[in-house]
Design a protein around this motif. Sequence first.
Motif, PDB file in Angstrom:
ATOM      1  N   HIS A  87       0.867  -1.179   0.000  1.00 57.13           N
ATOM      2  CA  HIS A  87       0.000   0.000   0.000  1.00 57.13           C
ATOM      3  C   HIS A  87       0.902   1.226   0.000  1.00 57.13           C
ATOM      4  O   HIS A  87       1.786   1.361   0.854  1.00 57.13           O
ATOM      5  CB  HIS A  87      -0.893   0.008   1.246  1.00 57.13           C
ATOM      6  N   THR A  89       1.335   4.802   0.959  1.00 60.40           N
ATOM      7  CA  THR A  89       0.660   5.716   1.882  1.00 60.40           C
ATOM      8  C   THR A  89       0.563   7.123   1.314  1.00 60.40           C
ATOM      9  O   THR A  89      -0.280   7.906   1.748  1.00 60.40           O
ATOM     10  CB  THR A  89       1.384   5.756   3.243  1.00 60.40           C
ATOM     11  N   ASP A  90       1.394   7.450   0.318  1.00 64.48           N
ATOM     12  CA  ASP A  90       1.330   8.775  -0.305  1.00 64.48           C
ATOM     13  C   ASP A  90       0.227   8.856  -1.357  1.00 64.48           C
ATOM     14  O   ASP A  90      -0.523   9.826  -1.393  1.00 64.48           O
ATOM     15  CB  ASP A  90       2.686   9.132  -0.935  1.00 64.48           C
ATOM     16  N   ASN A  92      -2.168   6.544  -1.583  1.00 63.34           N
ATOM     17  CA  ASN A  92      -3.303   5.827  -0.998  1.00 63.34           C
ATOM     18  C   ASN A  92      -3.842   4.794  -1.985  1.00 63.34           C
ATOM     19  O   ASN A  92      -5.032   4.732  -2.261  1.00 63.34           O
ATOM     20  CB  ASN A  92      -4.397   6.794  -0.548  1.00 63.34           C
ATOM     21  N   PRO A 128      -7.055   0.314   3.208  1.00 67.15           N
ATOM     22  CA  PRO A 128      -6.874   1.768   3.075  1.00 67.15           C
ATOM     23  C   PRO A 128      -7.981   2.371   2.212  1.00 67.15           C
ATOM     24  O   PRO A 128      -8.358   1.830   1.190  1.00 67.15           O
ATOM     25  CB  PRO A 128      -5.522   1.890   2.389  1.00 67.15           C
ATOM     26  N   LYS A 129      -8.494   3.496   2.663  1.00 62.19           N
ATOM     27  CA  LYS A 129      -9.537   4.221   1.925  1.00 62.19           C
ATOM     28  C   LYS A 129      -9.190   5.697   1.924  1.00 62.19           C
ATOM     29  O   LYS A 129      -8.330   6.131   2.641  1.00 62.19           O
ATOM     30  CB  LYS A 129     -10.889   4.028   2.594  1.00 62.19           C
ATOM     31  N   GLY A 130      -9.907   6.436   1.185  1.00 59.69           N
ATOM     32  CA  GLY A 130      -9.731   7.882   1.222  1.00 59.69           C
ATOM     33  C   GLY A 130      -9.332   8.435  -0.118  1.00 59.69           C
ATOM     34  O   GLY A 130      -9.241   7.735  -1.116  1.00 59.69           O
ATOM     35  N   ARG A 132      -7.219   9.879  -3.098  1.00 61.59           N
ATOM     36  CA  ARG A 132      -5.923   9.589  -3.715  1.00 61.59           C
ATOM     37  C   ARG A 132      -5.286  10.916  -4.097  1.00 61.59           C
ATOM     38  O   ARG A 132      -5.943  11.811  -4.600  1.00 61.59           O
ATOM     39  CB  ARG A 132      -6.102   8.702  -4.935  1.00 61.59           C
TER      40      ARG A 132
END
Length: 134
Positions: A87, A89-90, A92, A128-130, A132
Amino acid sequence: KYLTEEPRTPCLLPTCFHTFCRECVTKCGQQAQPFECPTCREPCELAAADVRLNFAMFCVVEAKLIASGECRLVCQDCDEESDAVNHCTDCNLLLCQICSDHHDRSKRFRTHALVSVSEIRDKRLAAPKGKRFC
């Protein structure tokens, strides 16, 4: 693939905010209106548009499914539907091995932090959601 439309997805009743699975809430919505909440007996008018996902409870259920291997995480960067291994994290994004390798080699993404899917499973985290960002 996220399970937000599954029959057992936790949903909120719009008046009292008690949580029931989507299947049960849908059955209640088909009864004579208003029906009573099974927990508090609050009268509840329910239309299909009123059924809202309980995101907090959903994340708990999803984390359990991911940790147990019952929920498959797939790459969100390519069309192959390959299993995700990392995943970013930057960005997403969940990434398969090929996309992860590309991410590591690309000048644009070289500084991004990748977390392994096995670490997400081990820590019992939700998918992970949210938004991008890339």
